[in-house]
Design an enzyme around this catalytic site. Sequence first.
Site, short mmCIF file in Angstrom:
data_model
loop_
_atom_site.label_atom_id
_atom_site.label_comp_id
_atom_site.label_asym_id
_atom_site.label_seq_id
_atom_site.Cartn_x
_atom_site.Cartn_y
_atom_site.Cartn_z
N ARG A 287 14.07 -50.81 -46.64
CA ARG A 287 14.17 -51.99 -47.49
C ARG A 287 15.63 -52.29 -47.78
O ARG A 287 16.41 -51.37 -48.02
CB ARG A 287 13.42 -51.74 -48.81
CG ARG A 287 11.97 -52.14 -48.75
CD ARG A 287 11.15 -51.70 -49.93
NE ARG A 287 11.79 -51.80 -51.23
CZ ARG A 287 11.18 -51.46 -52.38
NH1 ARG A 287 9.93 -51.04 -52.37
NH2 ARG A 287 11.81 -51.54 -53.53
N ARG B 296 11.60 -54.65 -67.80
CA ARG B 296 12.84 -54.08 -67.29
C ARG B 296 14.03 -54.47 -68.14
O ARG B 296 15.15 -54.06 -67.84
CB ARG B 296 13.07 -54.57 -65.87
CG ARG B 296 12.89 -53.49 -64.80
CD ARG B 296 13.05 -54.17 -63.46
NE ARG B 296 13.33 -53.29 -62.39
CZ ARG B 296 12.46 -52.93 -61.45
NH1 ARG B 296 11.22 -53.32 -61.55
NH2 ARG B 296 12.83 -52.17 -60.45
N LYS C 5 7.47 -44.25 -59.48
CA LYS C 5 6.54 -45.05 -60.31
C LYS C 5 5.43 -45.68 -59.46
O LYS C 5 4.28 -45.62 -59.82
CB LYS C 5 7.28 -46.21 -61.00
CG LYS C 5 8.21 -45.82 -62.10
CD LYS C 5 8.67 -47.05 -62.87
CE LYS C 5 9.35 -48.11 -62.05
NZ LYS C 5 10.63 -47.73 -61.46
N ARG D 144 21.48 -50.82 -58.16
CA ARG D 144 20.21 -50.78 -58.90
C ARG D 144 20.27 -49.74 -60.02
O ARG D 144 19.73 -49.95 -61.10
CB ARG D 144 19.05 -50.45 -57.95
CG ARG D 144 18.74 -51.57 -57.00
CD ARG D 144 17.75 -51.14 -55.94
NE ARG D 144 16.39 -51.03 -56.44
CZ ARG D 144 15.40 -50.46 -55.77
NH1 ARG D 144 15.62 -49.91 -54.60
NH2 ARG D 144 14.19 -50.39 -56.29
N ARG E 86 13.58 -43.19 -47.70
CA ARG E 86 12.22 -43.72 -47.59
C ARG E 86 12.17 -44.96 -46.70
O ARG E 86 13.16 -45.66 -46.53
CB ARG E 86 11.60 -43.96 -48.96
CG ARG E 86 12.19 -45.07 -49.76
CD ARG E 86 11.50 -45.17 -51.11
NE ARG E 86 11.77 -46.46 -51.72
CZ ARG E 86 11.32 -46.84 -52.90
NH1 ARG E 86 10.57 -46.03 -53.61
NH2 ARG E 86 11.61 -48.03 -53.37
P1 AMP Z 1 10.69 -52.45 -57.65
O1 AMP Z 1 9.84 -52.46 -56.44
O2 AMP Z 1 9.92 -52.35 -58.94
O3 AMP Z 1 11.82 -51.45 -57.58
O4 AMP Z 1 11.40 -53.91 -57.73
C1 AMP Z 1 12.20 -54.39 -56.67
C2 AMP Z 1 13.12 -55.48 -57.19
O5 AMP Z 1 12.35 -56.57 -57.71
C3 AMP Z 1 14.04 -55.08 -58.34
O6 AMP Z 1 15.21 -54.41 -57.88
C4 AMP Z 1 14.35 -56.44 -58.96
O7 AMP Z 1 15.28 -57.17 -58.17
C5 AMP Z 1 13.00 -57.15 -58.85
N1 AMP Z 1 12.16 -56.91 -60.05
C6 AMP Z 1 10.98 -56.23 -60.10
N2 AMP Z 1 10.49 -56.21 -61.34
C7 AMP Z 1 11.38 -56.89 -62.11
C8 AMP Z 1 11.45 -57.19 -63.49
N3 AMP Z 1 10.51 -56.79 -64.36
N4 AMP Z 1 12.54 -57.89 -63.93
C9 AMP Z 1 13.49 -58.31 -63.08
N5 AMP Z 1 13.49 -58.06 -61.76
C10 AMP Z 1 12.45 -57.34 -61.27
#
Ligand code: AMP
Length: 214
Positions: A160, A88, A13, A171, A127
Amino acid sequence: MRIILFGAPGVGKGTQAKILSSKLNVPHISTGDILRRSVKDQTELGKRAQVIMNRGDLVPDDIMIGIIKERLDKPDSREGFILDGFPRTEIQAVALDKLFEELGIKDFKVINIDADENEIVKRLNNRRACNSCGKIFTLEQIKGLNKCPNCNAKNSFYLRDDDKEEVIRNRMEVFKASTMPVLNYYNSKCDVITINGIGNIEDVNDSIISTLKK
Ligand code: AMP
């Protein structure tokens, strides 16, 4: 153009959103990036979010809804945006509908990037991120390099915490339990565009662009 990019963690994404953002000339709004910036700056939000993110869990809805409200209120979001990582949960999706109503937004597209779970786990574990500019690379892309090809920072690559295998598994579970219902929510309200996320970055992007043109 307003796009909500939906898909499991690691499906691509972020990468697709960045390309779309520059091709369509609208901001890329990634809630993950916003949170990671707060973690780096060690703000109150960042300190709280860090623990949750390191476990692979979701940051509470009220915090995320507040963040997205503030971001969509900024002038650069008026003409369009690519939402990456939000909503989410179904609660976030309902809040986003309300926010769109308040902002007079009626037209938006939902794009679901789809991929096999095992492929995703393999990708995430392979990654690395640059701790200076945040750009994500595959191990192959940075093989033998000691400088980030994007920002030139030295020895800046790291895995990460939330890309470590046990966290990835969590996740994926969180995605299935809390985020998949968001797809059902949009399926019942509008035509969701599904794109196959397996393949090279340009091909996946071409299929998104050609579907958007239809
Ligand atoms: P991402 O980079 O989008 O995979 O987000 C990394 C982490 O940020 C996720 O695993 C969540 O812990 C948190 N996070 C990001 N966006 C959201 C969201 N819309 N709702 C809740 N947690 C979020």
